[in-house]
Each structure stands twice: as C-alpha cells, then as structure tokens.
Design an enzyme around this catalytic site. Structure first.
Site, PDB file in Angstrom:
ATOM      1  CG  HIS A  12      -6.069 -15.470  -5.924  1.00  0.00           C
ATOM      2  ND1 HIS A  12      -5.492 -16.099  -7.013  1.00  0.00           N
ATOM      3  CD2 HIS A  12      -7.367 -15.276  -6.247  1.00  0.00           C
ATOM      4  CE1 HIS A  12      -6.408 -16.275  -7.951  1.00  0.00           C
ATOM      5  NE2 HIS A  12      -7.552 -15.781  -7.515  1.00  0.00           N
ATOM      6  CG  ASP A  13      -8.726 -18.776  -5.968  1.00  0.00           C
ATOM      7  OD1 ASP A  13      -9.199 -17.781  -5.394  1.00  0.00           O
ATOM      8  OD2 ASP A  13      -8.742 -18.930  -7.201  1.00  0.00           O
ATOM      9  CG  ASP A  50      -1.735   1.220   1.397  1.00  0.00           C
ATOM     10  OD1 ASP A  50      -2.029   1.849   0.357  1.00  0.00           O
ATOM     11  OD2 ASP A  50      -2.096   1.571   2.540  1.00  0.00           O
ATOM     12  CG  ASP A 110      -6.157   2.815   0.464  1.00  0.00           C
ATOM     13  OD1 ASP A 110      -5.144   2.074   0.563  1.00  0.00           O
ATOM     14  OD2 ASP A 110      -6.818   2.907  -0.584  1.00  0.00           O
ATOM     15  CG  ASP A 165      -1.436   1.436  -3.724  1.00  0.00           C
ATOM     16  OD1 ASP A 165      -0.223   1.234  -3.950  1.00  0.00           O
ATOM     17  OD2 ASP A 165      -1.848   2.071  -2.720  1.00  0.00           O
ATOM     18  CG  ASP A 178     -11.599 -16.116 -13.004  1.00  0.00           C
ATOM     19  OD1 ASP A 178     -10.881 -16.528 -12.091  1.00  0.00           O
ATOM     20  OD2 ASP A 178     -12.821 -15.881 -12.866  1.00  0.00           O
ATOM     21  CG  ASP A 181      -6.995 -12.950 -13.271  1.00  0.00           C
ATOM     22  OD1 ASP A 181      -7.810 -13.770 -13.720  1.00  0.00           O
ATOM     23  OD2 ASP A 181      -6.285 -13.149 -12.271  1.00  0.00           O
ATOM     24  CG  ASN A 229      -3.466   5.275  -1.046  1.00  0.00           C
ATOM     25  OD1 ASN A 229      -3.393   4.162  -0.520  1.00  0.00           O
ATOM     26  ND2 ASN A 229      -4.477   5.640  -1.813  1.00  0.00           N
ATOM     27  CD  GLU A 248      -9.426 -20.509 -11.749  1.00  0.00           C
ATOM     28  OE1 GLU A 248      -9.332 -20.607 -10.520  1.00  0.00           O
ATOM     29  OE2 GLU A 248     -10.337 -19.859 -12.299  1.00  0.00           O
TER      30      GLU A 248
HETATM   31  C1  GLC Z   1     -11.381 -17.996  -9.929  1.00  0.00           C
HETATM   32  C2  GLC Z   1     -10.566 -17.018  -9.136  1.00  0.00           C
HETATM   33  C3  GLC Z   1     -11.231 -16.821  -7.816  1.00  0.00           C
HETATM   34  C4  GLC Z   1     -12.608 -16.254  -8.056  1.00  0.00           C
HETATM   35  C5  GLC Z   1     -13.406 -17.101  -9.032  1.00  0.00           C
HETATM   36  C6  GLC Z   1     -14.577 -16.359  -9.569  1.00  0.00           C
HETATM   37  O1  GLC Z   1     -11.426 -19.247  -9.345  1.00  0.00           O
HETATM   38  O2  GLC Z   1      -9.242 -17.433  -9.034  1.00  0.00           O
HETATM   39  O3  GLC Z   1     -10.497 -16.013  -6.939  1.00  0.00           O
HETATM   40  O4  GLC Z   1     -13.286 -16.154  -6.855  1.00  0.00           O
HETATM   41  O5  GLC Z   1     -12.652 -17.497 -10.150  1.00  0.00           O
HETATM   42  O6  GLC Z   1     -14.169 -15.396 -10.499  1.00  0.00           O
HETATM   43 CA    CA Z   2      -3.662   1.921  -1.246  1.00  0.00          CA
END
Ligand code: GLC
Ligand code: CA
Length: 562
Positions: free
Chosen positions: A333-334, A26, A30, A34, A205, A103, A28, A260
């Site tokens: 991230h999943d 980050d 918040d 970013d 995705d 993405d 700024n 994905e």
């Molecule tokens: C993919 C993404 C995930 C998201 C899902 C819906 O699995 O990696 O984070 O929640 O698609 O877009």
């Molecule tokens: Ca920020």
C-alpha cells in the site's frame, strides 16, 4: 543446500497476501471497503492458494493516514465494521486453513488517542511521558525530519503546555515514548489481547524507529533530511525493546512477525532477525524500492536499473542465507503497482509482464509478500492533478514543493510512477459500474482499465494473470527447492535478463526472466543440461545451439540435469 540441514518453519513456507481493507470490497454502499467485504471474498482468497492474510490496520482511527493513526488499539474502526465482524473474519480465515496477521502500529498513535489527549493537557499529567516532549524554554529542538509534516519538521509546538512533541509522521501521529516502561507494558498487554483472540502474527509498522536517542542530539550532517531514516533506525535501545517484547509476548505463541524495517540494511538486519537474537522472524527492507527514486518520490532514469536491482536482491539473499530469513515483495500500500514500477503497463505487455514479476516473487528464497490486485495485473492509475490524490504523503510533498516555488509538475509526473495511491485504488472485481467494488461512490477513483482488467474476466480464462498466479502458487508449494534451495545469480551484468538457479539436494531449477520489452539473449549456461520447461508465461521458448532467446517479459523455469 540440503533439506536435512534446514530449520523448517511454517512462516518460511507461507505466501502472504496483503489486504488493504479500505480498497478490497465494500458491502454497505458507503464507498469504503470493510471487514464484511473481506469475509464475503474469503473463498476467492482461498482459491489463490495463499496461506496468510496480512490485513492493514482496521483499528479505530480518525484516518489522517488511513488507519496508521490509531485512537483505540482495542476497537475496530466503525467504517470497517465491528468486533463481531472481526471475529467472524478470523474464524472464516481459520476454517479455510489460512492464517491472519495484523498490523501493529506502535511507533506512534493518533493525537486523538486518550493517552495523547491526557499527555498534552498538562506537564504533570500521569500520561505526560507517554510521548516525547521538548519544553519551549530550552529553545528550538534539534532538527528532526518528518515524513508527512506540512513543513517537513518532526517537532510540533503545542500551545497548552508550551512544548514541542515529536512526530516522525504527520502531526496527528505523535511518537510514543518507548523509554517509558509503562508504555511498553501497555503495548505488550494490547498485543496479548489480540493474540488471545487467535491472530497469527503482526506486521510491525516502522518498528525500527521506536527507540529515540537520549536527549535528542543533533544528528551528523550526512544524516540530514530524508537520510535521517538511517539514524531513526539506530536508536540505542531498539534491540533491547524487541528482545523484551519477544520474551514477554511473542515467545508465548506460535505466530509470525515481520518488521517493516526502514533503515535496515544487509549489514544490520541480523541483529533484528538472527535466530539467536530472539527478536523478530523477518524484516522487509526498502533497498530495491529506492533504486532510481530520490527524496519526495522523485524518479530518475535509474528507476528500472536491472543490474542494480539484481545486486541488491542478491546481497539480501546472501545476508540471510545462513541465519535469519528473507522476505521478497514488490507491491504494497506504500508503493506503486508492481507492473508499472518494475516492468511495463503498456497494454501490449501488461499481462505478460505481471506474470513475469509473479514468477520472480514466487521463485526467490524468502517469504513472498504479495499485494492484493497484483494477481490480476492491476496497474498504476496515474492521476493528472493533485486534487485527485487522497494520500497525505503525495499531498504534503506537493505542498512543500509549492511553498519552495519548486517544480510541482515534475512531482506529479514522478508520482504517476511512485505515488502510493496507485496501489490504493479499489480492486477490480468485474466490469459492472464501480468494478463491483461498491454500489456507492468509491473513496478513491477506480482505475478506468477495470473494463478489461478484472477478476471476473480472468477467473475462468486459463491463460489469465490470475490463473497464472494460482499455477505458480501450486508450483511453489509442491517444490521445496523454491522455498529452501540455495540461490545463485547468473549473468549479473546482463541488462535485460535476471537469471538464477535454485538448488536443493539433487534438484536444480533455472529461472530466466526477461525484465525488458526487447528480446533478450544469452548463451545457455555451460555445464548445465537443460531439461524440461516447467513454467513459461509465453507460448514458446527457444534454445538454438545453446543460445537462449526470451521474448519481451518472458519468464521460464527449467529443470536442470546434473
Ligand atoms: C508505514 C506504513 C505507512 C504509514 C507509515 C506511518 O510506512 O506502511 O502506510 O503511512 O508507516 O504509520
Ligand atoms: Ca463500507
């Protein structure tokens, strides 16, 4: 395997580093990472030796699912910055000789996208067919399962037009209707827009879900509930659309693409990535992630079953050994932090274990996708209470379990291992307050172990996880055997040891990984003359009279004489 037979490509030789911008840096105050934060850290990223950055969605979004619900595909999310910031970032990445992959989230949009606002406003609106609708006078629509719906169902009744719309994810993520050629043209145009800016590829995705079955028939009994994923990935026109996308967009640029691919398995992946198919370059699957993890992320005792894991990964290698190209990953991230999910985050093992997993990812055949923070061995935060979670998935599954009168404590216990927020806690840059991530209040709690586990502490320590990652990156880059060499699994039934060779032309390497917290032993493979130890994540390595012994989570790479 002979190098002369190999179709070399930059994206096969690359290592991808994934950045979840919300949690990276980050600038700024918040509390939300970013794009200027990513720009600020570009020299750090470059210092890792990675080639490609995959940036999670940074488009305009109401953030119901953290950017996976896009309300304008051509705008940058104001929380993350501006289009100027994006362009500065892209230029900075290119100046440093790296590439940037974005993405592409086009199975669904946000319900706040202009297309959906129009679509839901009346049955004869020109945008009506941009989404999937089921008129209420036809009765209740055939069952569809939803990942994030409050009631677990993917059809949502919408009052203004007395009809249901389809949403495989949250109700604020209506599925786009790919059957409509106008939708496809809009998407292809938007892709050209980003490619013309100079981006180097897309991670797509849930792209395997874009084609829906005509008339939305009931699915067979074995595909009910979460198993519907496999049906979703078998839409009748999936390959037609991807081929068209390739022809109209992808083939015009020197870029990389990765699906994905929920619902892709070794028996259907070549349709997606086979060389002559002209669809996508790579796919990533979920077969290993589902070992020992059932519906709603519930963990069972098999979740670290090494024999199964070896089998799955070896089958995938084989499926893509002659045609197409594989990917390897643990974290994103999943999924939870790799060290917590696949090895051990106990303080006495965490560092060694994370180096061992890094060794695995960087010595397999296939493009590695490496998740930010894993290079310093970040581990799961393991929230105690549902209130600490931000993630729509954990929160919904918790409330569904609650509605059913189920065991919510068991769900929380499992999500300490599998929950997505474990991977979304901010990067631990240093031991100052908020780990150097923000001067404000972080959007998600920072893992308290930042006092010990952070980039600054590891930056100059030669035996740190971070420097081990850098060393392995250099090693992979210097050794085409690790990229293109054939892969051969040894001791497939060993419950602690994952061992394999990689072989290209006259070169052969043996990789030995102890996936357990006990000493692991095996006979030195017959007919192999063990040579120099090239990599070792512990201080010693012992071979006695042909018997090999590895310390807990030890990783070794040895040159093998012919
Ligand atoms: C993919 C993404 C995930 C998201 C899902 C819906 O699995 O990696 O984070 O929640 O698609 O877009
Ligand atoms: Ca920020």
């Amino acid at each position: 395997m002979k190098l002369s037979q190999i179709d070399r490509k930059w994206w096969k030789e690359a290592v991808v580093y994934q950045i979840y911008p919300r949690s990276f840096q980050d600038t700024n105050g918040d509390g939300v990472g970013d794009l200027p934060g990513v720009i600020q850290r570009l020299d750090y990223i470059k210092s890792l030796g990675v080639d490609v950055i995959w940036l999670n969605p940074c488009f305009e979004s109401p953030n119901d699912d953290n950017g996976y619900d896009i309300s304008d595909y051509r705008k940058i999310m104001p929380e993350f910055g501006t289009m100027d910031d994006f362009e500065t970032l892209l230029a900075g990445v290119h100046e440093r000789g790296m590439k940037l992959v974005m993405d592409l989230v086009v199975n669904h949009s946000s319900d706040e996208h202009e297309w959906f606002k129009q679509s839901r406003s009346s049955r004869d609106n020109p945008y009506r067919d941009y989404y999937h609708w089921w008129p209420a006078e036809k009765g209740t629509p055939p069952r569809r399962w939803s990942y994030f719906d409050k009631d677990g169902t993917a059809w949502k009744y919408d009052e203004p037009t007395d009809a249901y719309y389809l949403h495989y994810f949250a109700e604020k993520q209506p599925d786009l209707n790919w059957e409509n050629p106008k939708v496809r043209e809009e998407i292809y145009d938007m892709m050209h827009f980003w490619f013309k800016k100079g981006i180097d590829g897309f991670r797509m995705d849930v792209i395997t879900f874009i084609s829906k079955h005509d008339g939305y028939p009931e699915f067979p009994e074995e595909y009910q509930g979460q198993n519907m994923i496999d049906m979703y990935a078998q839409g009748p026109r999936l390959h037609e659309y991807l081929h068209e996308m390739n022809e109209k967009v992808l083939s015009h640029y020197d870029i990389m693409t990765v699906a994905e691919g929920p619902g892709t398995h070794t028996d259907n992946v070549l349709k997606l990535v086979g060389d002559d198919r002209k669809e996508l370059n790579m796919n990533y699957h979920f077969d290993h992630q589902s070992i020992g993890v059932g519906d709603r992320g519930m963990v069972n005792e098999a979740f670290q079953d090494l024999v199964q894991f070896k089998q799955v990964m070896s089958d995938w290698d084989k499926a893509l050994s002659q045609d197409g190209w594989n990917t390897v990953y643990f974290g994103n991230h999943d999924f939870p932090r790799m060290v917590s999910r696949w090895a051990s985050d106990a303080p006495e093992y965490r560092a060694t274990a994370s180096k061992m997993l890094t060794t695995y990812l960087l010595t397999m055949r296939g493009t590695p996708y490496y998740y930010m923070g894993d290079e310093i061995g970040m581990s799961n935060i393991k929230f105690e209470s549902i209130d600490e979670y931000d993630d729509i998935m954990t929160r919904n599954w918790y409330s569904l379990t609650q509605q059913e009168g189920g065991d919510t404590q068991a769900l929380l216990d499992s999500h300490k291992i599998t929950g997505r927020d474990n991977a979304r806690t901010p990067i631990q840059w240093d031991n100052t307050s908020n780990a150097g991530f923000t001067t404000g209040k972080p959007w998600l709690t920072i893992n308290p172990n930042y006092a010990e586990v952070n980039v600054a502490e590891q930056q100059n320590r030669s035996d740190s996880e971070l420097n081990y990652f850098r060393k392995l990156m250099k090693f992979r880059k210097s050794e085409l055997t690790l990229i293109y060499g054939s892969y051969n699994l040894l001791y497939s039934e060993h419950t602690q040891l994952y061992a394999y060779t990689r072989e290209l032309d006259d070169k052969k390497l043996l990789v030995l990984l102890n996936f357990s917290n006990q000493v692991a032993e095996c006979e030195a493979p017959a007919s192999m003359h063990l040579g120099k130890v090239l990599i070792n994540n512990c201080d010693a390595f012992s071979v006695n009279e042909n018997s090999i012994s590895l310390k807990p989570y030890q990783a070794v790479i040895i040159e093998v004489g012919q």
